[in-house]
Design an enzyme around this catalytic site. Structure first.
Site, mmCIF file in Angstrom:
data_model
loop_
_atom_site.group_PDB
_atom_site.id
_atom_site.type_symbol
_atom_site.label_atom_id
_atom_site.label_comp_id
_atom_site.label_asym_id
_atom_site.label_seq_id
_atom_site.Cartn_x
_atom_site.Cartn_y
_atom_site.Cartn_z
ATOM 1 N N LYS A 113 50.834 37.426 37.141
ATOM 2 C CA LYS A 113 50.347 38.138 38.343
ATOM 3 C C LYS A 113 51.465 38.958 38.982
ATOM 4 O O LYS A 113 51.804 38.805 40.149
ATOM 5 C CB LYS A 113 49.731 37.155 39.343
ATOM 6 C CG LYS A 113 48.505 36.452 38.779
ATOM 7 C CD LYS A 113 47.682 35.741 39.839
ATOM 8 C CE LYS A 113 46.489 35.077 39.223
ATOM 9 N NZ LYS A 113 46.815 33.915 38.363
ATOM 10 N N GLU A 154 26.243 29.368 32.300
ATOM 11 C CA GLU A 154 24.842 29.820 32.394
ATOM 12 C C GLU A 154 24.677 30.958 33.410
ATOM 13 O O GLU A 154 23.818 31.815 33.257
ATOM 14 C CB GLU A 154 23.911 28.680 32.843
ATOM 15 C CG GLU A 154 23.939 27.431 32.005
ATOM 16 C CD GLU A 154 25.085 26.476 32.359
ATOM 17 O OE1 GLU A 154 26.233 26.768 31.940
ATOM 18 O OE2 GLU A 154 24.859 25.479 33.033
HETATM 19 O O1 C5P Z 1 41.929 25.081 35.783
HETATM 20 P P1 C5P Z 1 41.062 26.281 35.974
HETATM 21 O O2 C5P Z 1 39.970 26.404 34.944
HETATM 22 O O3 C5P Z 1 40.577 26.443 37.376
HETATM 23 O O4 C5P Z 1 42.077 27.496 35.667
HETATM 24 C C1 C5P Z 1 41.839 28.822 36.041
HETATM 25 C C2 C5P Z 1 43.033 29.656 35.656
HETATM 26 O O5 C5P Z 1 42.821 31.009 35.990
HETATM 27 C C3 C5P Z 1 44.336 29.274 36.341
HETATM 28 O O6 C5P Z 1 45.377 29.511 35.401
HETATM 29 C C4 C5P Z 1 44.453 30.239 37.513
HETATM 30 O O7 C5P Z 1 45.791 30.481 37.847
HETATM 31 C C5 C5P Z 1 43.831 31.470 36.890
HETATM 32 N N1 C5P Z 1 43.288 32.504 37.760
HETATM 33 C C6 C5P Z 1 42.279 32.278 38.687
HETATM 34 N N2 C5P Z 1 41.794 33.339 39.430
HETATM 35 C C7 C5P Z 1 42.271 34.576 39.213
HETATM 36 C C8 C5P Z 1 43.257 34.805 38.269
HETATM 37 C C9 C5P Z 1 43.740 33.754 37.550
HETATM 38 O O8 C5P Z 1 41.800 31.138 38.824
HETATM 39 N N3 C5P Z 1 41.755 35.608 39.833
#
Ligand code: C5P
Length: 217
Positions: free
Chosen positions: A61, A176
């Protein structure tokens, strides 16, 4: 069918490599971020690729001035296939990363709206503008939330670019509810639901099957 990307936010090298080895037949890509890279070093990207031979994206990011963004991209893209950057810092900062990515023939993925509740506060009001900017700059993909399918759809409709969408599973997003918005160029990102489970392989397999079956169009 959309691709499955595991968000490998574990805190040590051995655990990361063990999980990749378990899920490698069911995932199409791996996302690594600060938790893993700061604890294990950027070389972990090479080790992951050796095990699964899949695309690995660095979720840093990146959100700095162009010159600093360029330096970060130069290091990360020596290893990774793509890098996630923030768009809110402006076109010049994103373009700096795109210049580096072009040199290495790698991807730049730009965040529009994040998936957590706090994203509604400051990011959501500017996310559609960011999606327009992503389209103009022709980034390789955008990040938009599975936790808010209507926003995912709106952002994707504006940007007309491939999407990498986090939020499925632990954050409450459901395959879904997003499957009809996505196509084969998009990625569904799943982290904790896979790597924190008793059996990551089985869970990854189930997500993969759901991505395959759930289209109702
Ligand atoms: O564990 P989980 O399935 O929630 O992981 C989601 C991943 O996506 C994490 O690595 C988080 O940092 C990333 N992420 C997010 N939202 C965003 C960009 C990245 O949740 N907009």
């Amino acid at each position: 069918m959309p691709k499955l990307m595991i968000a490998l936010d574990v805190l040590n090298r051995e655990e990361a490599l063990k999980i990749v080895n378990e899920v490698k037949d069911y995932i199409d890509a791996v996302k690594v971020g600060y938790p893993l890279v700061l604890s294990s070093g950027l070389e972990i990207v090479e080790e992951i690729k050796k095990i699964c031979n899949r695309e690995v994206i660095c979720d840093f990011k990146v959100a700095d001035i162009p010159e600093t963004n360029r330096k970060i991209a130069e290091i990360a893209l020596k290893y990774a296939d793509g890098i996630i950057v923030h768009g809110f810092v402006g076109e010049d900062s994103v373009k700096a990363v795109q210049e580096v990515a072009k040199k290495f023939n790698k991807k730049v993925i730009m965040v529009t709206e994040m998936s957590h509740p706090g994203a509604i506060q400051y990011m959501q009001p500017i996310a559609n503008k960011l999606a327009k900017m992503a389209k103009k700059l022709k980034v390789d993909a955008i990040v938009a939330p599975s936790t808010r399918p209507e926003r995912l759809k709106e952002i994707k409709d504006i940007a007309k670019l491939p999407v990498m969408t986090p939020g499925v599973g632990y954050q409450g997003g459901k395959i879904e509810e997003i499957i009809n918005i996505l196509d084969e160029n998009d990625y569904v990102i799943v982290g904790r639901s896979i790597y924190q489970s008793e059996n990551p392989k089985d869970v990854a397999k189930k997500f993969k099957e759901k991505l395959n079956k759930n289209k109702t169009k």
